[in-house]
Design a protein around this motif. Structure first.
Motif, PDB file in Angstrom:
ATOM      1  N   LYS A  37       0.948  -1.054   0.730  1.00  0.00           N
ATOM      2  CA  LYS A  37       0.541   0.111  -0.062  1.00  0.00           C
ATOM      3  C   LYS A  37       0.641   1.288   0.435  1.00  0.00           C
ATOM      4  N   ILE A  38       1.857   1.335   0.641  1.00  0.00           N
ATOM      5  CA  ILE A  38       2.801   2.517   0.972  1.00  0.00           C
ATOM      6  C   ILE A  38       3.417   2.388  -0.840  1.00  0.00           C
ATOM      7  N   GLY A  39       3.683   1.747  -1.117  1.00  0.00           N
ATOM      8  CA  GLY A  39       4.456   1.824  -2.399  1.00  0.00           C
ATOM      9  C   GLY A  39       5.767   1.411  -2.887  1.00  0.00           C
ATOM     10  N   PHE A  40       6.468   0.934  -1.496  1.00  0.00           N
ATOM     11  CA  PHE A  40       7.610   0.098  -1.424  1.00  0.00           C
ATOM     12  C   PHE A  40       7.848  -1.368  -1.996  1.00  0.00           C
ATOM     13  N   VAL A  41       6.960  -1.897  -2.063  1.00  0.00           N
ATOM     14  CA  VAL A  41       6.642  -3.491  -2.289  1.00  0.00           C
ATOM     15  C   VAL A  41       5.757  -4.262  -3.677  1.00  0.00           C
ATOM     16  N   LYS A  42       5.955  -4.485  -4.614  1.00  0.00           N
ATOM     17  CA  LYS A  42       5.071  -5.479  -5.468  1.00  0.00           C
ATOM     18  C   LYS A  42       4.550  -6.593  -5.667  1.00  0.00           C
ATOM     19  N   GLU A  43       3.519  -6.871  -5.237  1.00  0.00           N
ATOM     20  CA  GLU A  43       2.617  -8.253  -5.362  1.00  0.00           C
ATOM     21  C   GLU A  43       2.441  -8.447  -6.809  1.00  0.00           C
ATOM     22  N   MET A  44       3.684  -9.707  -6.812  1.00  0.00           N
ATOM     23  CA  MET A  44       3.356  -9.935  -8.294  1.00  0.00           C
ATOM     24  C   MET A  44       1.964 -11.937  -8.466  1.00  0.00           C
ATOM     25  N   LYS A  45       1.362 -11.361  -8.393  1.00  0.00           N
ATOM     26  CA  LYS A  45       0.248 -12.730  -8.624  1.00  0.00           C
ATOM     27  C   LYS A  45      -0.025 -13.511 -10.041  1.00  0.00           C
ATOM     28  N   TYR A  46       0.240 -14.999  -9.929  1.00  0.00           N
ATOM     29  CA  TYR A  46      -0.044 -15.622 -10.595  1.00  0.00           C
ATOM     30  C   TYR A  46      -0.755 -16.787 -10.504  1.00  0.00           C
ATOM     31  N   GLY A  47      -1.817 -16.496 -11.266  1.00  0.00           N
ATOM     32  CA  GLY A  47      -3.153 -17.005 -10.770  1.00  0.00           C
ATOM     33  C   GLY A  47      -3.254 -17.965  -9.420  1.00  0.00           C
ATOM     34  N   ASP A  48      -3.165 -19.559  -9.206  1.00  0.00           N
ATOM     35  CA  ASP A  48      -3.720 -19.562  -8.350  1.00  0.00           C
ATOM     36  C   ASP A  48      -2.336 -19.694  -7.197  1.00  0.00           C
ATOM     37  N   ALA A  49      -1.592 -19.485  -8.124  1.00  0.00           N
ATOM     38  CA  ALA A  49      -0.274 -19.921  -6.667  1.00  0.00           C
ATOM     39  C   ALA A  49      -0.007 -18.551  -6.355  1.00  0.00           C
ATOM     40  N   SER A  50       0.967 -19.137  -4.775  1.00  0.00           N
ATOM     41  CA  SER A  50       1.202 -18.244  -3.745  1.00  0.00           C
ATOM     42  C   SER A  50       1.591 -16.813  -4.590  1.00  0.00           C
ATOM     43  N   SER A  51       1.140 -15.277  -3.606  1.00  0.00           N
ATOM     44  CA  SER A  51       1.496 -14.091  -5.198  1.00  0.00           C
ATOM     45  C   SER A  51       3.208 -14.304  -4.233  1.00  0.00           C
ATOM     46  N   ARG A  52       3.926 -13.689  -4.546  1.00  0.00           N
ATOM     47  CA  ARG A  52       5.411 -12.946  -4.099  1.00  0.00           C
ATOM     48  C   ARG A  52       5.431 -12.175  -4.339  1.00  0.00           C
ATOM     49  N   PHE A  53       6.799 -11.555  -3.538  1.00  0.00           N
ATOM     50  CA  PHE A  53       6.628 -10.220  -3.286  1.00  0.00           C
ATOM     51  C   PHE A  53       7.831  -9.409  -3.957  1.00  0.00           C
ATOM     52  N   ASP A  54       8.238  -8.149  -4.155  1.00  0.00           N
ATOM     53  CA  ASP A  54       9.424  -7.336  -4.714  1.00  0.00           C
ATOM     54  C   ASP A  54      10.087  -5.932  -4.007  1.00  0.00           C
ATOM     55  N   PHE A  55      10.599  -5.677  -3.575  1.00  0.00           N
ATOM     56  CA  PHE A  55      10.997  -4.940  -3.417  1.00  0.00           C
ATOM     57  C   PHE A  55      11.709  -3.995  -4.014  1.00  0.00           C
ATOM     58  N   ALA A  56      10.894  -2.989  -4.672  1.00  0.00           N
ATOM     59  CA  ALA A  56      11.169  -2.859  -5.746  1.00  0.00           C
ATOM     60  C   ALA A  56      11.362  -1.011  -5.140  1.00  0.00           C
ATOM     61  N   THR A  57      12.905  -1.152  -6.021  1.00  0.00           N
ATOM     62  CA  THR A  57      12.656   1.188  -5.888  1.00  0.00           C
ATOM     63  C   THR A  57      13.106   1.787  -7.023  1.00  0.00           C
ATOM     64  N   THR A  58      13.010   0.590  -8.764  1.00  0.00           N
ATOM     65  CA  THR A  58      13.215   1.324  -9.892  1.00  0.00           C
ATOM     66  C   THR A  58      11.968   0.102 -10.261  1.00  0.00           C
ATOM     67  N   GLU A  59      11.615   0.572 -11.507  1.00  0.00           N
ATOM     68  CA  GLU A  59      10.776  -0.144 -12.670  1.00  0.00           C
ATOM     69  C   GLU A  59      11.134  -0.840 -13.572  1.00  0.00           C
ATOM     70  N   HIS A  60      11.017  -1.850 -12.753  1.00  0.00           N
ATOM     71  CA  HIS A  60      11.542  -3.468 -13.780  1.00  0.00           C
ATOM     72  C   HIS A  60      10.495  -4.785 -13.955  1.00  0.00           C
ATOM     73  N   TYR A  61      11.451  -6.081 -14.601  1.00  0.00           N
ATOM     74  CA  TYR A  61      11.026  -6.490 -15.533  1.00  0.00           C
ATOM     75  C   TYR A  61      11.216  -8.034 -14.983  1.00  0.00           C
ATOM     76  N   HIS A  62      10.629  -9.332 -15.219  1.00  0.00           N
ATOM     77  CA  HIS A  62      10.779 -10.577 -14.808  1.00  0.00           C
ATOM     78  C   HIS A  62      11.051 -11.294 -15.296  1.00  0.00           C
ATOM     79  N   ALA A  63      11.517 -12.197 -15.724  1.00  0.00           N
ATOM     80  CA  ALA A  63      11.861 -13.155 -16.439  1.00  0.00           C
ATOM     81  C   ALA A  63      11.142 -14.805 -15.924  1.00  0.00           C
ATOM     82  N   ILE A  64      10.972 -15.582 -16.091  1.00  0.00           N
ATOM     83  CA  ILE A  64       9.989 -16.197 -15.287  1.00  0.00           C
ATOM     84  C   ILE A  64      10.421 -17.680 -15.667  1.00  0.00           C
TER      85      ILE A  64
END
Length: 147
Positions: A69-96
Motif C-alpha cells: 500500500k505504501i508503495g515500496f513492495v510490489k505483489e506479483m500474482k500468478y493465478g492460483d500460485a502464492s503471490s510473490r513479493f518484490d522490494f522495488a525501488t526502480t521499475e523493472h520487469y521479470h524473467a520467470i
C-alpha cells in the motif's frame, strides 16, 4: 551499504506515515531488501519464524500488504500460485522459469515509455503495467542437458 541505505529510507517512510516500527516489521522489510528472490509470504515466515516464534503467517501477510500500500513492495500474482513479493525501488520487469518458478529481475530502459505510448495509441488511462518473460533458467537448462 546500499541495502542499509534502502532499509533506513524505508523505515523513514514508514515513520513519516505514522507507522510504528515493530521488530517483526523491521525483520520482514530487511528480509525483502536483502533477498531479491521474490519470496512468498510463507517463505518469509519460514525464514523468520525461529527469531520470532510468536509471529504468525498473518502478521507477515499484513505487513506485506502494508508495504504494498505504501508503495515500496510490489505483489506479483500468478493465478492460483502464492503471490510473490518484490522490494522495488526502480521499475523493472521479470524473467520467470517455467520449470522451477525462479524469477530474475530484468532492467530494460527501452520500455520506460510503454505507458505513455499505450495511452497515445489506445486512449486508455494507464495506471500501471507489468511485463513478464517466460522461459527456462540456466539451472534447469543444465539439468535437461545432463538427463
Amino acid at each position: 551499504m546500499a541495502q542499509n541505505r534502502l532499509l533506513i529510507q524505508s523505515i523513514g517512510k514508514l515513520k513519516n506515515n505514522g507507522i510504528r516500527i515493530t521488530p517483526q516489521r523491521y525483520a520482514i522489510l530487511q528480509y525483502l531488501i536483502e533477498n531479491d528472490t521474490h519470496p512468498t509470504a510463507d517463505t518469509i515466515y519460514q525464514a523468520l519464524s525461529e527469531r520470532f516464534p510468536n509471529m504468525s503467517v498473518a502478521t507477515v501477510y499484513n505487513n506485506l500488504r502494508l508495504f504494498t500500500k505504501i508503495g515500496f513492495v510490489k505483489e506479483m500474482k500468478y493465478g492460483d500460485a502464492s503471490s510473490r513479493f518484490d522490494f522495488a525501488t526502480t521499475e523493472h520487469y521479470h524473467a520467470i522459469c517455467e520449470r522451477c518458478g525462479k524469477i530474475e529481475d530484468v532492467y530494460y530502459p527501452g520500455l520506460e515509455d510503454v505507458e505513455s505510448v499505450t495511452e497515445d495509441l489506445t486512449g486508455f488511462k494507464v495506471h500501471t503495467h507489468r511485463l513478464e518473460i517466460y522461459g527456462i533458467c540456466m539451472e534447469c537448462q543444465s539439468q535437461e542437458q545432463t538427463n
